[in-house]
Design an enzyme around this catalytic site. Structure first.
Site, PDB file in Angstrom:
ATOM      1  N   SER A 110      45.901  79.831  71.716  1.00  0.00           N
ATOM      2  CA  SER A 110      45.117  78.708  71.194  1.00  0.00           C
ATOM      3  C   SER A 110      45.693  78.165  69.883  1.00  0.00           C
ATOM      4  O   SER A 110      45.540  76.976  69.577  1.00  0.00           O
ATOM      5  CB  SER A 110      43.667  79.135  70.980  1.00  0.00           C
ATOM      6  OG  SER A 110      43.586  80.245  70.091  1.00  0.00           O
ATOM      7  N   ASP A 287      36.665  79.850  61.445  1.00  0.00           N
ATOM      8  CA  ASP A 287      36.357  81.067  62.206  1.00  0.00           C
ATOM      9  C   ASP A 287      37.205  82.263  61.798  1.00  0.00           C
ATOM     10  O   ASP A 287      37.107  83.330  62.416  1.00  0.00           O
ATOM     11  CB  ASP A 287      36.502  80.814  63.710  1.00  0.00           C
ATOM     12  CG  ASP A 287      37.919  80.385  64.079  1.00  0.00           C
ATOM     13  OD1 ASP A 287      38.799  80.356  63.182  1.00  0.00           O
ATOM     14  OD2 ASP A 287      38.156  80.070  65.260  1.00  0.00           O
ATOM     15  N   HIS A 290      41.670  80.422  63.338  1.00  0.00           N
ATOM     16  CA  HIS A 290      42.385  79.150  63.480  1.00  0.00           C
ATOM     17  C   HIS A 290      42.507  78.455  62.123  1.00  0.00           C
ATOM     18  O   HIS A 290      41.576  78.480  61.316  1.00  0.00           O
ATOM     19  CB  HIS A 290      41.668  78.255  64.484  1.00  0.00           C
ATOM     20  CG  HIS A 290      41.634  78.851  65.854  1.00  0.00           C
ATOM     21  ND1 HIS A 290      40.535  79.512  66.346  1.00  0.00           N
ATOM     22  CD2 HIS A 290      42.584  78.901  66.824  1.00  0.00           C
ATOM     23  CE1 HIS A 290      40.791  79.943  67.579  1.00  0.00           C
ATOM     24  NE2 HIS A 290      42.035  79.581  67.893  1.00  0.00           N
TER      25      HIS A 290
END
Length: 780
Positions: A110, A287, A290
């Protein structure tokens, strides 16, 4: 009474001692630190820097591309400074031009997917981040196609290996031009940070490293190191992803890829810059895993510079920028300087052998001194021009090394208030420290105009190197300084022609040579157009306009106007015709204001309406006080208006009409009080005498990349770098001023026929250069 008198005598004696100590300190500084000693020290510094940077380049390892990917520092939000090179901020149209018909692949988890979207947003900011695991983006741009491919692989495993292997097969279509990949956090998460998972990661990465090496032969392959995490902000199912674990995986990746790169010509690049930026910004993560968008944008811009700088060659993107090939004119110029240096050595050798400088030969029979032979005299006469051209050639080599070769590093500008105002305060203190009495107390006397040019030039230099154009109030005040230079151009040349009436060819050629000599040489050496050095063409044009205005019929000078006052009206009519042309063509009015002001001052001086004695106010006390009050209010009003500007466009519209208010206010504040006219700053005046050279030289040996960046002679220490580069820069500018004056005396003789011949030779030389330049451009 006795105690008071003793106290008064004590204070008087103390102040006298302070003045004596101050004067003695200045004398000692001037005695031991002369300009010649400074130039010698600057020469030694340049030689040492050339040696150090040559050794660093050849044996230190790493080039500008590797430095772009692996090192740097955060200057501010979304402002990244790679170590020793400049990063270009790509716009959408530039990115489209670079990536047309290119295939770019992003492979990973991601984090890589977020990096992909930041990269795509450089081209099209409207593309929103999605959650798909595999996606393709096509951009159709006037029949040019850009293909983006992002593949979601959470681990380095067999699936990733199969994808890479497919791209290595012969005849494979859509083989990527650049591959960006990286993964580790999911391996840590899925296997709870076990040592077995790390060992398997090493095994899998070793197996795909061979494929990456093969792909690197035809594509750009970049492995992205894992960024740190903010452990306190991680969710419970990510708590095992610690910075210690990430370091283990990064060390494994670096070790494996470095071992492959050490035996392979085609290298897999490692992106470390993203991690360095993340270390300073991870605290802003939502978070804990990221990165914030500003940090991802930095990484995307680093990748864009790495791939596109080689293609588009932006002047302000020195990272990964190949050195431009030398043009034919540059090669011919280098040959000319080499021949000149050889000629100087030969002439110097002949002069030494014949002792022409020290001891004339003596006739033994008559006991009389022999005159040197005509041949020897001619050789001796060549020594001065050869020496000047020789020194100029060595200086131009330094210019070339600084801003065309890859010898020295460059960094981009980044404005902060302290970077502008601290140097500004420093030079103001120095300027007040070095103050002396003027030789005369005339209005705008020579020492004062040199002082004016000097402090304005120093402010402009600080403005350029600090990138202060980003701060509108400073930008608007510096625009006034540029207008003030044009004002001085009008004032100075008008005064000369009005008083002297010298419109001869010799005078014109001297002015044009003094203004343009350095710029013409730099055009040849640095491969830049004449218009690039915009200020010199500007003042050259206005000199021609002033000359034409004053020389054209009817030629009105002070002598003629003294006999009949109506001629003054005739001159005013000429000036207002000039103003009409300026307004019609939308040119700057500062030169006209300078000419008109000079005319009014000289008329008032001729009428003896001014008091220019030392210590005397320019007008009567009442008028002087009133004008001073109006000037101070006007000066402050302009500053308040400039500081309240919301945009440059808004203020630039009014600037040509209101800048003259602050210029006139400054002149009156500086000249109305008699004590102000009687002193000047010798520090600022010294710089004012070489202001033209300072303005031109800054382009290449103080700033870099044609003023887009900053020259780095001492990497890793910005303060020491500025001190050393400024010292060398000022010494070079002073020496060029000296060389220009020497060559002007030789190149512009007073004899009319000789001058015409040299003008014809010069015109032929420049015409030949223009022809060569046109032919070379037609081949490109």
């Amino acid at each position: 009474t006795t105690a008071a008198s003793r106290l008064s005598d004590c204070c008087h004696g103390g102040s006298k001692m302070a003045v004596l100590a101050y004067s003695r300190g200045k004398r000692e500084i001037n005695q031991y630190f002369t300009i010649e000693n400074a130039k010698l020290l600057a020469l030694v510094a340049v030689l040492l820097l050339l040696i150090c940077h040559s050794v660093s380049r050849n044996y230190g390892g790493g080039d500008a591309c590797e430095r772009l990917l692996s090192s740097g520092r955060l200057l501010g939000e979304n402002a990244w400074q790679p170590y020793g090179c400049m990063m270009h901020r790509y716009k959408s149209n530039e990115a489209k031009s670079c990536l047309s018909e290119k295939h770019i692949a992003f492979i990973g988890d991601s984090r890589i997917r977020q990096l992909f979207y930041s990269y795509v947003n450089i081209i099209n900011f409207e593309v929103k981040e999605g959650g798909m695991k595999v996606c393709f983006f096509f951009f159709l741009l006037f029949f040019l196609v850009i293909l983006f491919n992002v593949s979601f692989y959470v681990e380095v495993n067999s699936s990733m290996k199969e994808l890479l292997k497919a791209w290595t097969l012969e005849g494979t279509s859509l083989k990527p031009d650049m591959i960006v990949l990286g993964a580790a956090t999911w391996s840590i998460k899925l296997h709870n940070g076990s040592t077995e998972a790390l060992a398997q990661y090493k095994t899998n990465l070793t197996s795909i490293a061979q494929l990456l090496e093969k792909l690197a032969e035809h594509s750009e392959v970049i492995w992205v190191l894992q960024d740190p995490v903010l452990e306190d902000h991680l969710s419970d199912d990510r708590k095992m992803i610690t910075n210690q674990q990430i370091d283990f995986y990064n060390e494994a990746a670096v070790s494996i890829l470095d071992s492959i790169n050490s035996v392979s010509k085609a290298k897999v690049q490692i992106l470390r810059a993203s991690r360095l930026a993340a270390e300073q910004t991870i605290s802003k993560s939502s978070d804990g895993l990221h990165l914030p968008k500003s940090t991802r944008d930095i990484s995307a811009m680093v990748l864009m510079n790495y791939f596109c700088n080689k293609i588009l060659k932006p002047i302000d993107g020195s990272c990964c920028l190949p050195r431009p090939p030398s043009t034919l004119i540059q090669k011919l110029t280098a040959c000319f300087f080499i021949l000149s240096i050889t000629g100087y050595l030969v002439v110097n050798f002949i002069c030494r052998n014949n002792h022409q400088e020290n001891k004339p030969p003596t006739d033994i029979e008559s006991g009389e001194e022999k005159k040197p032979s005509l041949a020897i005299s001619s050789v001796v006469g060549l020594k001065v021009p050869f020496k000047s051209v020789c020194k100029l050639g060595l200086i131009m080599a330094y210019f070339y090394f600084c801003d065309r070769a890859d010898m020295f590093m460059k960094e981009q500008k980044f404005y902060t208030h302290s970077s502008f105002f601290i140097p500004l305060i420093f030079i103001l203190v120095l300027g007040f420290f070095y103050n002396e009495n003027s030789k005369e107390a005339k209005f705008l006397n020579r020492e004062q105009t040199d002082e004016w040019k000097g402090w304005m030039q120093l402010v402009i230099l600080i403005y350029h190197i600090s990138g202060a154009s980003a701060f509108i109030p400073v930008y608007m005040h510096v625009r006034v300084l540029v207008a003030a230079y044009l004002f001085q151009t009008g004032y100075g040349h008008f005064s000369f022609f009005w008083l002297k009436g010298d419109f001869g060819l010799h005078r014109v050629c001297q002015v044009l040579f003094r203004l343009n000599f350095l710029v013409v040489v730099l055009c040849l050496v640095m491969d830049r157009s004449y218009q690039f050095y915009y200020f010199v063409p500007l003042v050259t044009f206005w000199f021609a306009v002033i000359y034409g205005t004053m020389a054209m019929w009817p030629q009105i000078l002070q002598k003629k106007a003294s006999g009949n006052g109506l001629w003054n009206l005739g001159l005013l009519l000429k000036l207002f015709v000039l103003l009409s042309c300026i307004c019609l063509l939308s040119y700057s009015q500062a030169v006209f204001h300078g000419m008109l002001f000079a005319f009014l001052y000289l008329v008032l001086q001729k009428c003896q309406a001014l008091s220019e004695g030392k210590g005397e106010p320019l007008f009567s006390y009442r008028i002087s006080d009133l004008l001073l009050f109006i000037s101070v209010v006007s000066f402050l009003t302009y500053s308040i208006w400039a500081s309240s500007c919301k945009s440059k466009t808004e203020c630039n519209t009014l600037h040509p009409y209101v800048s003259v208010v602050q210029i006139l206010a400054f002149i009156l504040i500086r000249n109305i009080p008699g004590y102000a006219r009687s002193v000047y700053s010798s520090f600022f005046a010294w710089f004012g005498k070489i202001s033209l050279e300072l303005f031109i030289c800054q382009y290449h040996i103080w700033l870099a990349a044609d003023t887009k960046g900053v020259l780095v002679l001492i990497p890793g220490n910005p303060v020491l770098n500025i001190i050393i580069s400024t010292f060398i820069f000022v010494c070079v500018a002073h020496e060029i001023s000296h060389i220009t004056n020497e060559l002007a005396q030789i190149a512009i003789p007073k004899d009319g026929s000789a001058l015409l011949k040299r003008l014809l030779v010069g015109a032929g030389f420049l015409g030949g250069l223009l022809l060569l330049s046109a032919q070379e451009e037609s081949k490109l």
